[in-house]
Design a protein around this motif. Structure first.
Motif, PDB file in Angstrom:
ATOM      1  N   LEU A 170      42.487 -58.428 -24.213  1.00  0.00           N
ATOM      2  CA  LEU A 170      43.483 -58.594 -23.093  1.00  0.00           C
ATOM      3  C   LEU A 170      43.944 -57.203 -22.492  1.00  0.00           C
ATOM      4  CD1 LEU A 170      44.439 -60.678 -21.223  1.00  0.00           C
ATOM      5  CD2 LEU A 170      46.497 -60.842 -22.338  1.00  0.00           C
ATOM      6  N   VAL A 171      44.404 -56.428 -23.475  1.00  0.00           N
ATOM      7  CA  VAL A 171      45.140 -55.441 -22.805  1.00  0.00           C
ATOM      8  C   VAL A 171      43.986 -54.146 -22.188  1.00  0.00           C
ATOM      9  CG1 VAL A 171      46.550 -53.327 -23.490  1.00  0.00           C
ATOM     10  CG2 VAL A 171      47.058 -55.518 -24.387  1.00  0.00           C
ATOM     11  N   LEU A 172      42.872 -54.217 -23.188  1.00  0.00           N
ATOM     12  CA  LEU A 172      41.675 -53.512 -22.740  1.00  0.00           C
ATOM     13  C   LEU A 172      41.341 -53.539 -21.305  1.00  0.00           C
ATOM     14  CD1 LEU A 172      38.843 -52.671 -25.036  1.00  0.00           C
ATOM     15  CD2 LEU A 172      38.532 -52.662 -22.690  1.00  0.00           C
ATOM     16  N   GLY A 173      41.354 -54.805 -20.748  1.00  0.00           N
ATOM     17  CA  GLY A 173      40.770 -55.187 -19.393  1.00  0.00           C
ATOM     18  C   GLY A 173      41.685 -54.601 -18.543  1.00  0.00           C
ATOM     19  N   PHE A 174      42.976 -54.803 -18.608  1.00  0.00           N
ATOM     20  CA  PHE A 174      43.992 -54.585 -17.777  1.00  0.00           C
ATOM     21  C   PHE A 174      44.354 -53.082 -17.724  1.00  0.00           C
ATOM     22  CE2 PHE A 174      44.696 -59.116 -17.353  1.00  0.00           C
ATOM     23  CZ  PHE A 174      44.801 -59.545 -16.275  1.00  0.00           C
TER      24      PHE A 174
ATOM     25  N   CYS B  78      46.849 -52.116 -32.207  1.00  0.00           N
ATOM     26  CA  CYS B  78      46.074 -52.930 -31.289  1.00  0.00           C
ATOM     27  C   CYS B  78      46.290 -52.767 -30.002  1.00  0.00           C
ATOM     28  CB  CYS B  78      45.751 -54.449 -31.890  1.00  0.00           C
ATOM     29  SG  CYS B  78      45.234 -54.672 -33.589  1.00  0.00           S
ATOM     30  N   VAL B  79      47.504 -52.949 -29.544  1.00  0.00           N
ATOM     31  CA  VAL B  79      47.825 -52.782 -28.115  1.00  0.00           C
ATOM     32  C   VAL B  79      47.574 -51.411 -27.565  1.00  0.00           C
ATOM     33  CG1 VAL B  79      49.529 -52.864 -26.447  1.00  0.00           C
ATOM     34  CG2 VAL B  79      49.598 -54.707 -28.196  1.00  0.00           C
ATOM     35  N   LEU B  80      48.079 -50.141 -28.153  1.00  0.00           N
ATOM     36  CA  LEU B  80      47.624 -49.018 -27.909  1.00  0.00           C
ATOM     37  C   LEU B  80      46.335 -48.626 -27.866  1.00  0.00           C
ATOM     38  CD1 LEU B  80      49.067 -46.264 -27.039  1.00  0.00           C
ATOM     39  CD2 LEU B  80      48.960 -45.787 -29.499  1.00  0.00           C
ATOM     40  N   ASN B  81      45.412 -49.239 -28.847  1.00  0.00           N
ATOM     41  CA  ASN B  81      44.060 -49.160 -28.915  1.00  0.00           C
ATOM     42  C   ASN B  81      43.380 -49.707 -27.458  1.00  0.00           C
ATOM     43  OD1 ASN B  81      41.237 -50.271 -31.152  1.00  0.00           O
ATOM     44  ND2 ASN B  81      41.582 -48.667 -29.473  1.00  0.00           N
ATOM     45  N   GLY B  82      44.011 -50.934 -27.238  1.00  0.00           N
ATOM     46  CA  GLY B  82      43.422 -51.624 -26.071  1.00  0.00           C
ATOM     47  C   GLY B  82      43.761 -50.750 -24.645  1.00  0.00           C
ATOM     48  N   ILE B  83      44.848 -49.962 -24.640  1.00  0.00           N
ATOM     49  CA  ILE B  83      45.171 -49.333 -23.309  1.00  0.00           C
ATOM     50  C   ILE B  83      44.096 -48.132 -23.448  1.00  0.00           C
ATOM     51  CG2 ILE B  83      46.801 -47.768 -22.499  1.00  0.00           C
ATOM     52  CD1 ILE B  83      48.964 -49.707 -23.602  1.00  0.00           C
ATOM     53  N   ALA B  84      43.947 -47.450 -24.603  1.00  0.00           N
ATOM     54  CA  ALA B  84      43.244 -46.181 -24.619  1.00  0.00           C
ATOM     55  C   ALA B  84      41.766 -46.565 -24.437  1.00  0.00           C
ATOM     56  CB  ALA B  84      43.506 -45.545 -26.086  1.00  0.00           C
ATOM     57  N   ALA B  85      41.378 -47.706 -24.817  1.00  0.00           N
ATOM     58  CA  ALA B  85      39.762 -47.755 -25.244  1.00  0.00           C
ATOM     59  C   ALA B  85      39.272 -48.255 -23.506  1.00  0.00           C
ATOM     60  CB  ALA B  85      39.441 -48.724 -25.879  1.00  0.00           C
ATOM     61  N   GLY B  86      40.153 -48.379 -22.581  1.00  0.00           N
ATOM     62  CA  GLY B  86      39.817 -49.157 -21.148  1.00  0.00           C
ATOM     63  C   GLY B  86      38.493 -48.279 -20.479  1.00  0.00           C
ATOM     64  N   PRO B  87      38.551 -47.073 -20.512  1.00  0.00           N
ATOM     65  CA  PRO B  87      37.470 -46.362 -19.748  1.00  0.00           C
ATOM     66  C   PRO B  87      36.125 -46.724 -20.256  1.00  0.00           C
ATOM     67  CG  PRO B  87      39.321 -44.586 -20.208  1.00  0.00           C
ATOM     68  CD  PRO B  87      39.618 -46.168 -20.941  1.00  0.00           C
ATOM     69  N   ALA B  88      36.075 -47.256 -21.582  1.00  0.00           N
ATOM     70  CA  ALA B  88      34.795 -47.687 -21.996  1.00  0.00           C
ATOM     71  C   ALA B  88      33.968 -48.854 -21.096  1.00  0.00           C
ATOM     72  CB  ALA B  88      34.815 -48.231 -23.418  1.00  0.00           C
ATOM     73  N   GLU B  89      35.045 -49.417 -20.529  1.00  0.00           N
ATOM     74  CA  GLU B  89      34.334 -50.872 -19.616  1.00  0.00           C
ATOM     75  C   GLU B  89      34.313 -50.333 -18.121  1.00  0.00           C
ATOM     76  OE1 GLU B  89      36.774 -54.074 -20.745  1.00  0.00           O
ATOM     77  OE2 GLU B  89      35.520 -54.631 -22.243  1.00  0.00           O
ATOM     78  N   SER B  90      34.664 -49.203 -17.620  1.00  0.00           N
ATOM     79  CA  SER B  90      34.625 -48.989 -16.288  1.00  0.00           C
ATOM     80  C   SER B  90      34.248 -47.622 -15.986  1.00  0.00           C
ATOM     81  CB  SER B  90      36.025 -49.072 -15.821  1.00  0.00           C
ATOM     82  OG  SER B  90      36.813 -48.146 -16.367  1.00  0.00           O
ATOM     83  N   ILE B  91      34.247 -46.495 -16.519  1.00  0.00           N
ATOM     84  CA  ILE B  91      34.023 -45.022 -16.280  1.00  0.00           C
ATOM     85  C   ILE B  91      32.801 -44.721 -16.155  1.00  0.00           C
ATOM     86  CG2 ILE B  91      34.642 -42.686 -16.383  1.00  0.00           C
ATOM     87  CD1 ILE B  91      36.899 -44.613 -15.358  1.00  0.00           C
ATOM     88  N   GLN B  92      31.831 -45.153 -17.359  1.00  0.00           N
ATOM     89  CA  GLN B  92      30.488 -44.613 -17.381  1.00  0.00           C
ATOM     90  C   GLN B  92      29.565 -45.304 -16.047  1.00  0.00           C
ATOM     91  OE1 GLN B  92      28.560 -44.833 -21.176  1.00  0.00           O
ATOM     92  NE2 GLN B  92      26.667 -43.999 -20.468  1.00  0.00           N
ATOM     93  N   PRO B  93      29.846 -46.401 -15.842  1.00  0.00           N
ATOM     94  CA  PRO B  93      28.826 -46.861 -14.662  1.00  0.00           C
ATOM     95  C   PRO B  93      29.253 -45.886 -13.300  1.00  0.00           C
ATOM     96  CG  PRO B  93      29.842 -48.770 -15.474  1.00  0.00           C
ATOM     97  CD  PRO B  93      30.471 -47.540 -16.214  1.00  0.00           C
ATOM     98  N   ALA B  94      30.125 -45.572 -13.197  1.00  0.00           N
ATOM     99  CA  ALA B  94      30.747 -44.596 -11.987  1.00  0.00           C
ATOM    100  C   ALA B  94      29.932 -43.169 -12.374  1.00  0.00           C
ATOM    101  CB  ALA B  94      32.089 -44.315 -11.847  1.00  0.00           C
ATOM    102  N   VAL B  95      30.038 -42.806 -13.575  1.00  0.00           N
ATOM    103  CA  VAL B  95      29.377 -41.471 -13.827  1.00  0.00           C
ATOM    104  C   VAL B  95      27.761 -41.479 -13.649  1.00  0.00           C
ATOM    105  CG1 VAL B  95      28.842 -39.950 -15.813  1.00  0.00           C
ATOM    106  CG2 VAL B  95      31.166 -40.751 -15.656  1.00  0.00           C
ATOM    107  N   ILE B  96      27.328 -42.746 -14.186  1.00  0.00           N
ATOM    108  CA  ILE B  96      25.767 -42.742 -13.668  1.00  0.00           C
ATOM    109  C   ILE B  96      25.486 -42.747 -12.200  1.00  0.00           C
ATOM    110  CG2 ILE B  96      24.073 -44.637 -13.740  1.00  0.00           C
ATOM    111  CD1 ILE B  96      25.232 -45.501 -16.470  1.00  0.00           C
ATOM    112  N   ALA B  97      26.165 -43.529 -11.287  1.00  0.00           N
ATOM    113  CA  ALA B  97      26.340 -43.479 -10.037  1.00  0.00           C
ATOM    114  C   ALA B  97      26.116 -41.800  -9.312  1.00  0.00           C
ATOM    115  CB  ALA B  97      27.215 -44.325  -9.322  1.00  0.00           C
ATOM    116  N   ASP B  98      27.397 -41.104 -10.212  1.00  0.00           N
ATOM    117  CA  ASP B  98      27.475 -39.617  -9.705  1.00  0.00           C
ATOM    118  C   ASP B  98      26.104 -38.754  -9.969  1.00  0.00           C
ATOM    119  OD1 ASP B  98      30.253 -40.389  -9.208  1.00  0.00           O
ATOM    120  OD2 ASP B  98      30.935 -39.658 -10.948  1.00  0.00           O
TER     121      ASP B  98
END
Length: 580
Positions: A114-118, A163-183
């Motif tokens: 949950l934290v990871l998504g937000f 677990c909460v801190l891990n969720g905060i830190a791991a967010g880029p795994a779900e959003s940044i690489q598609p932008a890098v690919i488009a770059d």
């Protein structure tokens, strides 16, 4: 629409082709008087977006630099996804260590998801405003601290905090690489690279239980988190040395118009009217990207227009070879300033506010909703296996150990590799074939037929998993067939769905991934809350088939979008999301 046409060019192309060009529609071949930079060795395949003639443009980077960049990005994605869903085989150890119930132990995973998504409401705005490099390095430093905390936690509350801190830190795994690919990659290649991204991310979720179970049995569960510490430290080093900044601003025609008018007004104000050319002439003779790049801020990101086609009647256009239009294609490299940790855009705080708002606005767009729900329920086919495998296989008649249950995830990984090898190339081939039949005009909807075999695989695999659990089928049938089909599903359907959405709304790719991942992770958290008790009370068929039926229903909406997607994109053609 990634080709930066001005209104005059766009109107002429539409007249020549007798087709409406909307955002997401791309011209993939020379049209009449318009000639573009092409992929060498691929006939008439036009490169979308058109690269500038600047050697530092990420689209112009050499294969070596792109390979280094995507390797570091993929390893970051893998290591950030490695921890959150690794707990399933270790649940018995956490129950004993923290004196909690199975439902309470499952919440270690649910809360983290949950934290990871937000958390992407933090990372995506920072990525847009200060760069991908800054986000990757910063998030991994925070992630490193969360793993040390996990390894050292001695109470339920302390471990939950980690677990909460891990969720905060791991967010880029779900959003940044598609932008890098488009770059750094062109449109015709994005299907396979987005499939690599989903395979790396979902693969990390699959490999982690394979390793965590045996490690918990042999050297203790804390050792697994120290392994994560080492992996993340390596990722930080890779990002520092292999990942230059990939964000590169490509001017929208509206920017060129505004700047030309401002220059004209400035010239008039200085009394130098004779040197001021009419605005229209300035627009028709847009400055080359190389001359523009010389005027960029040495510490900033290059503000360059893409290569623009000229109208023959006005400019005497002739067919210019690709090597002359862009001599740096495939031979460029990052410049010194692209290695800076922080690379702010012109208005970073305004960008942050926009990025906080845009994901919510995107929920109003049907294509984004379609992609978000396909991704949500397709990924949950893996989550439901992850959360139920210990519950099913530790009980009679199986009585398997944590190590044995962890090894079962090899089947999911094999399935993901099958998805990697087939889904991206298939979606690229399907859309390329449809583009040729459509006279060189590509529509984002052309990818959608590639979903068909994977939807069938998803539903068959779900039936095998849940019926096999309830009827105590031989574990080989459940694992080899059911788990493998699950791996194929999570590497294919999310990749095709997100690529479709990104092709339709490329300027807001990062915010789009926030919308998708928030939707996915809220559902994943809900699934973690009810699946254990539901399976205990009613068996595995009801919860697993509910999720799979929802996935099937939303995938079937792909038929609607295939035939009416362009009409739906027309509704939002004037939206501000296409101008960011």
């Amino acid at each position: 629409m990634e080709m930066n046409y001005d209104d005059k060019e766009l109107h002429q192309i539409e007249e020549e082709l007798h087709v409406e060009i909307l955002p997401g529609t791309e011209v993939m071949a020379d049209i009449g008087t318009h000639h573009f930079v092409k992929a060498e060795g691929h006939g008439n395949r036009v490169l979308v977006p058109q690269p500038s003639d600047d050697p530092h443009d990420p689209l112009n980077w050499s294969i070596g630099w792109k390979a280094a960049c995507i390797t570091a990005s993929t390893w970051t994605t893998f290591t950030q996804g490695f921890g959150p869903l690794a707990l399933a085989p270790m649940f018995p150890y956490y129950i004993e260590e923290f004196n909690c119930t199975l439902e309470e132990a499952v919440q270690f995973t649910g809360v983290c998801i949950l934290v990871l998504g937000f958390s992407n409401f933090i990372w995506v705005p920072l990525s847009s405003s200060f760069g991908r490099r800054f986000v990757y390095i910063t998030s991994q430093v925070v992630n490193l601290g969360s793993m040390i905390w996990r390894a050292e936690a001695h109470s339920y509350g302390s471990f939950m905090g980690a677990c909460v801190l891990n969720g905060i830190a791991a967010g880029p795994a779900e959003s940044i690489q598609p932008a890098v690919i488009a770059d750094i990659f062109f449109l015709h290649d994005r299907g396979k690279w987005n499939t690599l991204y989903w395979t790396a991310y979902m693969g990390s979720l699959m490999v982690a239980p394979i390793i965590s179970g045996p490690m918990a049995d042999t050297v203790g569960w804390r050792a697994f988190w120290w392994l994560n510490v080492a992996m993340i430290a390596l990722s930080i080093a890779m990002n520092a040395t292999m990942f230059p900044e990939t964000k590169w601003h490509r001017k929208h025609p509206k920017e060129i118009i505004r700047e030309a008018r401002e220059a004209q007004e400035a010239a008039k104000a200085s009394g130098n009217d004779s040197s001021a050319k009419p605005t229209d002439e300035k627009l028709e003779r847009a400055p080359s990207s190389s001359s523009q790049s010389k005027r960029e801020d040495i510490n900033g990101i290059a503000q360059v227009p893409t290569a623009m086609s000229r109208i023959a009647a006005q400019e005497g256009l002739t067919k210019v070879p690709t090597a002359d239009q862009d001599p740096w294609l495939g031979r460029g490299s990052p410049k010194k300033s692209q290695w800076n940790l922080i690379q702010p855009n012109k208005n970073p705080f305004k960008s942050i506010l926009l990025d906080l708002f845009i994901p919510w606005k995107l929920f109003l767009f049907p294509i984004v909703e379609f992609s978000a729900f396909v991704v949500s329920w397709a990924c949950s086919t893996f989550l439901q296996i992850n959360l139920t495998q210990s519950q099913a296989f530790e009980a009679p008649p199986y009585n398997f150990s944590a190590q044995s249950i962890g090894f079962m995830n090899f089947a999911i990984l094999v399935g993901a590799l099958i998805g990697l090898a087939t889904a991206g190339p298939l979606s690229d081939w399907v859309s390329a074939r449809a583009t040729r039949r459509n006279r060189g005009i590509r529509e984002p909807e052309m990818r959608l037929p590639a979903m068909i075999p994977y939807v069938i695989i998803m539903f068959v695999g779900a039936i095998i998993n849940c019926v096999g659990y309830d009827n105590h089928w031989p574990w080989e049938a459940i694992v080899i067939v059911g788990f493998t089909t699950c791996g194929i599903t999570v590497a294919s359907l999310p990749a095709i769905a997100t690529t479709y959405a990104i092709d339709s709304y490329k300027p807001v790719a990062g915010s789009l991934m926030v919308a998708i991942t928030v939707n996915k992770n809220v559902w994943g958290y809900g699934l973690s809350k009810f699946i254990t008790e539901w399976a205990i009370s009613d068996g595995f068929v009801a919860p697993i088939m509910t999720n799979s039926a929802l996935c099937l229903v939303f995938c079937l909406f792909g038929i609607l979008f295939y035939y009416k997607g362009k009409t739906i994109r027309r509704w939002s053609k004037n939206s501000s999301v296409h101008s960011f």
